[in-house]
Design an enzyme around this catalytic site. Structure first.
Site, mmCIF file in Angstrom:
data_model
loop_
_atom_site.group_PDB
_atom_site.id
_atom_site.type_symbol
_atom_site.label_atom_id
_atom_site.label_comp_id
_atom_site.label_asym_id
_atom_site.label_seq_id
_atom_site.Cartn_x
_atom_site.Cartn_y
_atom_site.Cartn_z
ATOM 1 N N ASN A 250 7.546 13.040 -5.526
ATOM 2 C CA ASN A 250 6.718 14.046 -6.194
ATOM 3 C C ASN A 250 5.431 13.428 -6.419
ATOM 4 O OD1 ASN A 250 5.710 15.884 -7.951
ATOM 5 N ND2 ASN A 250 6.928 15.389 -9.689
ATOM 6 N N TRP A 251 4.515 14.062 -5.420
ATOM 7 C CA TRP A 251 3.276 13.464 -5.589
ATOM 8 C C TRP A 251 2.486 13.873 -6.609
ATOM 9 C CZ3 TRP A 251 1.790 14.163 0.458
ATOM 10 C CH2 TRP A 251 2.364 13.338 1.093
ATOM 11 N N LYS A 252 2.837 14.800 -7.221
ATOM 12 C CA LYS A 252 1.951 15.541 -8.650
ATOM 13 C C LYS A 252 0.798 15.791 -8.028
ATOM 14 C CE LYS A 252 4.974 12.645 -11.488
ATOM 15 N NZ LYS A 252 5.007 11.942 -12.601
ATOM 16 N N HIS B 33 9.888 20.220 -14.079
ATOM 17 C CA HIS B 33 9.495 18.852 -14.246
ATOM 18 C C HIS B 33 8.935 18.616 -16.007
ATOM 19 C CE1 HIS B 33 7.441 14.973 -14.139
ATOM 20 N NE2 HIS B 33 8.160 14.790 -12.873
ATOM 21 N N GLU C 197 6.624 17.334 -16.987
ATOM 22 C CA GLU C 197 5.181 17.417 -17.193
ATOM 23 C C GLU C 197 4.884 18.837 -17.311
ATOM 24 O OE1 GLU C 197 3.883 15.062 -13.719
ATOM 25 O OE2 GLU C 197 4.672 13.430 -14.782
ATOM 26 N N GLU D 143 15.735 13.166 -15.576
ATOM 27 C CA GLU D 143 14.763 12.450 -15.717
ATOM 28 C C GLU D 143 14.490 12.232 -17.101
ATOM 29 O OE1 GLU D 143 11.983 12.353 -12.070
ATOM 30 O OE2 GLU D 143 11.589 14.292 -13.235
ATOM 31 N N GLY E 71 7.028 7.289 -15.491
ATOM 32 C CA GLY E 71 5.557 6.916 -15.423
ATOM 33 C C GLY E 71 5.197 5.725 -16.565
ATOM 34 N N SER F 265 10.747 5.877 -13.098
ATOM 35 C CA SER F 265 10.247 4.636 -12.856
ATOM 36 C C SER F 265 11.093 4.058 -11.885
ATOM 37 C CB SER F 265 9.956 3.641 -14.139
ATOM 38 O OG SER F 265 9.174 4.235 -14.936
ATOM 39 N N GLY G 263 8.133 9.297 -8.593
ATOM 40 C CA GLY G 263 6.641 9.623 -9.008
ATOM 41 C C GLY G 263 5.800 8.686 -8.018
ATOM 42 N N GLY G 264 5.534 7.756 -9.175
ATOM 43 C CA GLY G 264 4.392 6.778 -8.740
ATOM 44 C C GLY G 264 4.583 6.006 -7.561
#
Ligand code: PEP
Length: 252
Positions: free
Chosen positions: A9-11, A97, A99, A169, A175, A215, A236-237
């Site tokens: 997920n590149w957000k 998600h 966020e 998640e 993150g 993470s 994510g990251g």
């Protein structure tokens, strides 16, 4: 056998050029991997979906969307519908998600409508959910997760579950650099499978891929993915770096 999935997920990261480059690099770095029964997914921002689909052509990489609106069309400024995504070649949409739930007030009810729109358009969803730190600390994590799944997905019939991928998640692990232990992930994934079996049957429960997100890095991926009810990861990251993402794919 359940499908294994590593999804990035590149957000709100990577412009058009960066998105294309990352896909190009990823294509090269996973070329030698066998990836049997394994899907590799990336989720760029809306504006870069078409160019990313083009960049991913003739590769194992699938390009998916990060969100969508539940309505077909209408006065929803700034929104994008399932049929619009489908029209440009998108087959899968991430929904729910944390966020989106936190910053954009997404509710279980709204998410249930989004899931219906996904299915009406013969798309597939990676449906995200997970508890807050306070839920885990107060020992409410199982109830919270059960409610999130039941409220958004338990109105579906058995057949619809073929188009559902789950992503557990825990919000406290997204993150933050803090990962759920492989045991915590397995415990929750087994619980999720048990509630699906209770609501539907063993075939539905055994057939759904459940990803862990929070993470995940090359260093911890193998241990997490080794657990029997963990079918891959939503990343994510680490998905923004080709070496890290490739390391996670290799771990599966
Ligand atoms: C995510 O945003 O879905 C996620 C899991 O992020 P990270 O891997 O950075 O924790």
């Amino acid at each position: 056998m359940r499908t294994k999935i590593v999804a990035g997920n590149w957000k709100m990261n990577n412009d058009k050029k960066e998105s294309k480059q990352l896909i190009k690099d990823l294509k090269k770095s996973i070329k030698a991997e066998k990836l049997e029964n394994t899907r590799v997914i990336v989720a760029p921002t809306f504006v870069n979906l078409s160019s990313s689909i083009k960049a991913a052509k003739n590769s194992k990489i699938e390009v998916v969307a990060q969100n969508m609106h539940q309505a077909k069309n209408g006065a929803y400024t700034g929104e994008i519908s399932a049929n619009m995504l489908k029209a440009i070649g998108i087959k899968t949409v991430i929904l729910g998600h944390s966020e989106r739930r936190t910053y954009f007030n997404e509710t279980d009810k709204g998410l249930a409508e989004k899931v219906d729109a996904v299915l009406e358009n013969e798309l597939e969803t990676i449906f995200c959910f997970g508890e807050l730190l306070e839920d885990r600390k107060s020992d409410h994590h199982f109830t919270v997760v059960k409610d999130q799944i039941a409220n958004a997905l338990f109105h579906l019939d058995k057949v619809a579950w073929k188009s559902i991928i789950l992503a557990y998640e825990p919000v406290w692990a997204i993150g933050t650099g803090e990962t759920a232990s492989a045991e915590q992930a397995q415990e929750m994934h087994a619980f999720i499978r048990s509630i699906i079996e209770k609501k539907y049957n063993k075939e539905v429960a055994d057939g759904v891929s459940i990803l862990y997100g929070g993470s995940v890095k090359p260093a911890n991926a193998e241990e997490i993915f080794s657990k029997p009810d963990v079918d891959g990861g939503l990343i994510g990251g680490a998905a923004l770096n080709v070496a890290d993402f490739t390391g996670i794919i290799k771990a599966i």
